[in-house]
Design a protein around this motif. Structure first.
Motif, PDB file in Angstrom:
ATOM      1  N   HIS A 276       3.479 -86.945  46.910  1.00 38.43           N
ATOM      2  CA  HIS A 276       3.693 -86.761  48.356  1.00 38.43           C
ATOM      3  C   HIS A 276       4.694 -85.623  48.536  1.00 38.43           C
ATOM      4  N   ASP A 277       4.822 -85.147  49.765  1.00 38.51           N
ATOM      5  CA  ASP A 277       5.612 -83.933  50.008  1.00 38.51           C
ATOM      6  C   ASP A 277       7.055 -84.024  49.515  1.00 38.51           C
ATOM      7  N   LEU A 278       7.641 -85.213  49.601  1.00 34.41           N
ATOM      8  CA  LEU A 278       9.066 -85.348  49.255  1.00 34.41           C
ATOM      9  C   LEU A 278       9.265 -85.807  47.807  1.00 34.41           C
ATOM     10  N   SER A 279       8.210 -85.737  47.025  1.00 34.04           N
ATOM     11  CA  SER A 279       8.279 -86.227  45.646  1.00 34.04           C
ATOM     12  C   SER A 279       9.072 -85.294  44.722  1.00 34.04           C
ATOM     13  N   TYR A 280       9.679 -85.896  43.718  1.00 36.41           N
ATOM     14  CA  TYR A 280      10.392 -85.121  42.677  1.00 36.41           C
ATOM     15  C   TYR A 280       9.472 -84.079  42.041  1.00 36.41           C
ATOM     16  N   GLN A 281       8.159 -84.355  42.084  1.00 35.96           N
ATOM     17  CA  GLN A 281       7.198 -83.437  41.447  1.00 35.96           C
ATOM     18  C   GLN A 281       7.243 -82.032  42.040  1.00 35.96           C
ATOM     19  N   ASN A 282       7.705 -81.928  43.284  1.00 39.11           N
ATOM     20  CA  ASN A 282       7.734 -80.626  43.960  1.00 39.11           C
ATOM     21  C   ASN A 282       9.091 -79.939  43.880  1.00 39.11           C
ATOM     22  N   VAL A 283      10.021 -80.570  43.146  1.00 41.07           N
ATOM     23  CA  VAL A 283      11.427 -80.145  43.223  1.00 41.07           C
ATOM     24  C   VAL A 283      11.890 -79.422  41.957  1.00 41.07           C
ATOM     25  N   THR A 284      12.653 -78.349  42.161  1.00 41.31           N
ATOM     26  CA  THR A 284      13.307 -77.635  41.058  1.00 41.31           C
ATOM     27  C   THR A 284      14.807 -77.607  41.345  1.00 41.31           C
ATOM     28  N   PHE A 285      15.589 -77.937  40.343  1.00 43.84           N
ATOM     29  CA  PHE A 285      17.044 -77.866  40.507  1.00 43.84           C
ATOM     30  C   PHE A 285      17.593 -76.644  39.782  1.00 43.84           C
ATOM     31  N   ALA A 286      18.665 -76.092  40.322  1.00 40.75           N
ATOM     32  CA  ALA A 286      19.436 -75.057  39.631  1.00 40.75           C
ATOM     33  C   ALA A 286      20.712 -75.728  39.124  1.00 40.75           C
ATOM     34  N   GLU A 287      21.036 -75.456  37.865  1.00 41.97           N
ATOM     35  CA  GLU A 287      22.249 -76.054  37.278  1.00 41.97           C
ATOM     36  C   GLU A 287      23.158 -74.977  36.714  1.00 41.97           C
ATOM     37  N   ARG A 288      24.436 -75.262  36.819  1.00 46.48           N
ATOM     38  CA  ARG A 288      25.417 -74.438  36.097  1.00 46.48           C
ATOM     39  C   ARG A 288      26.290 -75.388  35.301  1.00 46.48           C
ATOM     40  N   ASP A 289      26.457 -75.141  34.017  1.00 47.77           N
ATOM     41  CA  ASP A 289      27.205 -76.051  33.138  1.00 47.77           C
ATOM     42  C   ASP A 289      26.734 -77.499  33.297  1.00 47.77           C
ATOM     43  N   ASN A 290      25.414 -77.666  33.351  1.00 47.97           N
ATOM     44  CA  ASN A 290      24.795 -79.001  33.472  1.00 47.97           C
ATOM     45  C   ASN A 290      25.114 -79.727  34.773  1.00 47.97           C
ATOM     46  N   VAL A 291      25.591 -79.001  35.757  1.00 48.86           N
ATOM     47  CA  VAL A 291      25.851 -79.617  37.067  1.00 48.86           C
ATOM     48  C   VAL A 291      24.891 -78.985  38.078  1.00 48.86           C
ATOM     49  N   ILE A 292      24.236 -79.827  38.880  1.00 50.33           N
ATOM     50  CA  ILE A 292      23.279 -79.315  39.868  1.00 50.33           C
ATOM     51  C   ILE A 292      24.039 -78.548  40.958  1.00 50.33           C
ATOM     52  N   VAL A 293      23.581 -77.316  41.213  1.00 49.43           N
ATOM     53  CA  VAL A 293      24.256 -76.483  42.232  1.00 49.43           C
ATOM     54  C   VAL A 293      23.284 -75.973  43.302  1.00 49.43           C
ATOM     55  N   GLY A 294      22.000 -76.307  43.152  1.00 48.96           N
ATOM     56  CA  GLY A 294      21.036 -75.855  44.151  1.00 48.96           C
ATOM     57  C   GLY A 294      19.687 -76.507  43.928  1.00 48.96           C
ATOM     58  N   MET A 295      18.831 -76.384  44.932  1.00 45.05           N
ATOM     59  CA  MET A 295      17.525 -77.043  44.860  1.00 45.05           C
ATOM     60  C   MET A 295      16.512 -76.258  45.673  1.00 45.05           C
ATOM     61  N   ALA A 296      15.274 -76.229  45.177  1.00 43.18           N
ATOM     62  CA  ALA A 296      14.171 -75.698  45.991  1.00 43.18           C
ATOM     63  C   ALA A 296      12.986 -76.636  45.833  1.00 43.18           C
ATOM     64  N   ALA A 297      12.222 -76.802  46.912  1.00 46.04           N
ATOM     65  CA  ALA A 297      11.046 -77.678  46.869  1.00 46.04           C
ATOM     66  C   ALA A 297       9.912 -77.026  47.625  1.00 46.04           C
ATOM     67  N   GLY A 298       8.705 -77.167  47.110  1.00 47.20           N
ATOM     68  CA  GLY A 298       7.562 -76.590  47.797  1.00 47.20           C
ATOM     69  C   GLY A 298       6.261 -77.115  47.229  1.00 47.20           C
TER      70      GLY A 298
ATOM     71  N   ILE B  49      22.892 -69.594  35.200  1.00 39.33           N
ATOM     72  CA  ILE B  49      22.136 -70.565  35.999  1.00 39.33           C
ATOM     73  C   ILE B  49      20.862 -70.964  35.264  1.00 39.33           C
ATOM     74  N   VAL B  50      20.662 -72.269  35.141  1.00 36.52           N
ATOM     75  CA  VAL B  50      19.455 -72.782  34.486  1.00 36.52           C
ATOM     76  C   VAL B  50      18.621 -73.501  35.536  1.00 36.52           C
ATOM     77  N   LEU B  51      17.322 -73.186  35.572  1.00 37.20           N
ATOM     78  CA  LEU B  51      16.425 -73.884  36.497  1.00 37.20           C
ATOM     79  C   LEU B  51      15.649 -74.927  35.708  1.00 37.20           C
ATOM     80  N   ARG B  52      15.464 -76.074  36.317  1.00 36.42           N
ATOM     81  CA  ARG B  52      14.706 -77.116  35.607  1.00 36.42           C
ATOM     82  C   ARG B  52      13.964 -78.017  36.599  1.00 36.42           C
ATOM     83  N   ALA B  53      12.894 -78.634  36.081  1.00 39.92           N
ATOM     84  CA  ALA B  53      12.129 -79.569  36.910  1.00 39.92           C
ATOM     85  C   ALA B  53      12.976 -80.806  37.190  1.00 39.92           C
ATOM     86  N   ALA B  54      12.696 -81.449  38.303  1.00 39.74           N
ATOM     87  CA  ALA B  54      13.456 -82.642  38.693  1.00 39.74           C
ATOM     88  C   ALA B  54      12.911 -83.882  37.986  1.00 39.74           C
TER      89      ALA B  54
END
Ligand SMILES: CC(C)(COP(=O)(O)OP(=O)(O)OC[C@H]1O[C@@H](n2cnc3c(N)ncnc32)[C@H](O)[C@@H]1OP(=O)(O)O)[C@@H](O)C(=O)NCCC(=O)NCCS
Length: 203
Positions: A54-76, A6-11
């Motif tokens: 703003h609260d829903l901005s990509y700036q607050n978002v981190t995606f989890a990827e497996r094999d370059n496919v997004i499989v999860g997300m966290a925002a805060g 699993i790779v985590l990356r900024a949105a």
């Protein structure tokens, strides 16, 4: 599944990633955004997501990827980021549907006030979600670890979040991470299907 796959990356501020964000956000919020924004909710959220500060901005978002496919997300975000945020990007993205959103926000004003109440030293976990078929494989843990690290790096002393009382799976997940219930809403009268716990953890 190996956690290391699993790779985590900024949105990034693209509509495609915004649509993924919208899907995970609504899953975490149990359909609230779809209820508030209607059929075009995903597109509206994706448009707002591409805007900064703003609260829903990509700036607050981190995606989890497996094999370059997004499989999860966290925002805060921190309390300060939240205080500086506005609903304007979402309202603009909603366009004419803005009216429906305004009505829902008025009807749910007491709940929104609770969600909006973040202490000065807190980092608020807005949403976390993992693809159904990958749950239980520590993707959520990797995302939550990352959020905690980010919160500490921002100087926050506590992590907080709101979870619906009916979402036992998520509550157990948070409890396993040392979070405890600090309060509940509504305090006394429990409306069916509308009860939240505020959970917190010292960092
Ligand atoms: C909550 C969620 C993000 C957890 O992600 P996940 O990748 O499945 O969690 P993990 O695999 O990292 O689980 C970590 C620990 O929590 C425990 N856990 C996870 N789901 C659990 C469940 N349903 N019941 C009991 N424990 C659970 C696991 O046993 C694991 O413990 P372990 O390390 O001892 O094995 C995921 O279930 C999800 O996407 N839920 C839907 C969206 C949602 O409700 N988000 C929260 C809104 S507030």
């Amino acid at each position: 599944m190996d956690r290391h796959s699993i790779v985590l990356r900024a949105a990034n501020p693209t509509i495609e990633e915004g649509l993924a964000f919208a899907r995970y956000l609504d899953e975490a919020a149990e359909g609230f955004f779809r209820f508030m924004l209607g059929r075009r909710a995903a597109h509206i959220l994706a448009t707002a997501y591409a805007q900064p500060d703003h609260d829903l901005s990509y700036q607050n978002v981190t995606f989890a990827e497996r094999d370059n496919v997004i499989v999860g997300m966290a925002a805060g975000y921190t309390e300060l980021q939240h205080r500086r945020s506005s609903l304007r990007p979402l309202k603009r993205a909603a366009g004419r549907r803005n009216l429906r959103m305004r009505i829902v926000l008025v009807l749910f004003a007491p709940m929104m006030r609770i969600i909006d109440s973040i202490h000065e030293d807190e980092f608020y976990l807005q949403a976390i979600a993992v693809d159904k078929e990958l749950r239980g494989h520590h993707v959520g843990s990797a995302l939550a670890d990352f959020i905690e690290g980010r919160a500490r790096a921002c100087g926050s002393a506590r992590l907080s979040l709101d979870v619906s009382a009916g979402n036992e799976e998520a509550r157990r997940f948070y409890e396993g991470r040392g979070m405890t219930i600090e309060s509940q809403w509504p305090k006394r009268l429990a409306l069916p299907g509308l009860k939240f716990y505020r959970m917190t953890k010292a960092l």
